[in-house]
Scaffold this active site. Structure first.
Site, PDB file in Angstrom:
ATOM      1  N   HIS A  48      46.730  30.538  35.490  1.00  0.00           N
ATOM      2  CA  HIS A  48      47.993  30.895  36.126  1.00  0.00           C
ATOM      3  C   HIS A  48      49.062  29.822  35.856  1.00  0.00           C
ATOM      4  CE1 HIS A  48      46.193  34.177  38.580  1.00  0.00           C
ATOM      5  NE2 HIS A  48      45.116  33.412  38.494  1.00  0.00           N
ATOM      6  N   HIS A  96      52.770  33.505  32.772  1.00  0.00           N
ATOM      7  CA  HIS A  96      51.485  34.178  32.661  1.00  0.00           C
ATOM      8  C   HIS A  96      51.553  35.606  33.179  1.00  0.00           C
ATOM      9  CE1 HIS A  96      51.538  32.538  36.781  1.00  0.00           C
ATOM     10  NE2 HIS A  96      50.736  33.547  37.099  1.00  0.00           N
ATOM     11  N   ASP A 126      49.368  38.425  35.370  1.00  0.00           N
ATOM     12  CA  ASP A 126      48.259  38.626  36.300  1.00  0.00           C
ATOM     13  C   ASP A 126      47.593  39.973  36.022  1.00  0.00           C
ATOM     14  OD1 ASP A 126      48.692  36.274  37.690  1.00  0.00           O
ATOM     15  OD2 ASP A 126      49.788  37.218  39.335  1.00  0.00           O
ATOM     16  N   HIS A 141      43.137  39.599  40.256  1.00  0.00           N
ATOM     17  CA  HIS A 141      43.690  38.435  40.950  1.00  0.00           C
ATOM     18  C   HIS A 141      43.711  38.640  42.463  1.00  0.00           C
ATOM     19  CE1 HIS A 141      45.987  34.943  41.839  1.00  0.00           C
ATOM     20  NE2 HIS A 141      47.165  35.523  41.920  1.00  0.00           N
ATOM     21  N   HIS A 189      51.725  41.572  45.786  1.00  0.00           N
ATOM     22  CA  HIS A 189      50.752  41.719  44.698  1.00  0.00           C
ATOM     23  C   HIS A 189      49.973  43.024  44.827  1.00  0.00           C
ATOM     24  CE1 HIS A 189      51.108  37.321  43.852  1.00  0.00           C
ATOM     25  NE2 HIS A 189      50.643  37.649  42.658  1.00  0.00           N
ATOM     26  N   GLU A 212      54.652  36.332  35.838  1.00  0.00           N
ATOM     27  CA  GLU A 212      55.236  35.246  36.631  1.00  0.00           C
ATOM     28  C   GLU A 212      55.571  34.049  35.738  1.00  0.00           C
ATOM     29  OE1 GLU A 212      52.764  36.071  40.779  1.00  0.00           O
ATOM     30  OE2 GLU A 212      51.871  34.774  39.263  1.00  0.00           O
TER      31      GLU A 212
END
Length: 209
Positions: free
Chosen positions: A48, A52, A54, A58, A158, A170
């Site tokens: 992370h 990156h 996700d 996660h 999320h 992100e």
């Protein structure tokens, strides 16, 4: 054609989430010319770290790992939204000002892009903002913070996005990028079984497909 590299530079001492020392990348020289005919280096880093992508694993125990995200969904048109006037969480009301379309990939440009050090009060996507994007059927959302949410019990931003099959990106750097439409190439490292992967993200201006 103009190109913008909107990725963070991976280097020791870089901005990391909550300034946690454990999240700092470590770059070491394995061998150098004083002992070998060539130089080799090694990187030890959190997946992370920096810019990156996700994957659902996660936040969802039964979510997919990185190989569940088709590369085709990370290459194509995107739109940068200027939200630099927002303080705190980006809400539904903030997003309703834009023409959010089904299948679109949206990058949220905030005052985070102008911060070189980690800001514990970084701008994030609030739960109702995530619910709005999910209801619109967007393909993906990226933000210029190392987290898409903060101080929300249970991580609803999320989870709302993942459950709606929305890709989360992100750690973008959008300071130099004007609001508008671009062609995006986001290439995560080809990792298997992980819940995230560092990525090089490039935006091209004036490219049509």
């Amino acid at each position: 054609m103009k190109m913008y590299d909107v990725s963070m530079t991976i280097t020791e001492g870089m901005q990391v989430y909550k300034n946690k020392e454990s999240k700092q990348p470590r770059i070491s020289v394995v061998q150098d010319f004083d002992t070998a005919p060539c130089r080799e280096s090694r990187v030890d880093m959190d997946v992370h770290c920096g810019t990156h992508v996700d994957s659902p694993l996660h936040m969802l125990p039964d979510g997919g790992t990185m190989e569940s995200i088709p590369l085709e969904r990370l290459v194509g048109p995107c739109q940068v939204l200027d939200l630099t006037d927002v303080t705190g969480g980006i809400t539904r009301a903030d997003l309703e000002k834009f023409d959010i379309r089904q299948g679109g990939f949206y990058l949220l440009k905030t005052k985070n892009s102008f911060q070189e050090a980690f800001d514990f009060d970084f701008v994030f996507l609030a739960e109702d903002g995530a619910e709005y994007l999910a209801s619109k059927g967007v393909s993906g959302v990226g933000i210029d913070a190392l987290g898409i949410e903060r101080a929300q019990a249970g991580h609803p931003t999320h989870k709302t996005l993942f459950r709606a099959d929305v890709i989360i990106m992100e750690g973008l750097r959008l300071k130099e990028v004007p609001e508008g439409e671009y062609f995006m190439v986001a290439a995560p490292i080809k990792l298997l079984t992980t819940e995230a992967a560092p990525a090089r993200v490039i935006l091209f201006e004036g490219v049509t497909v």
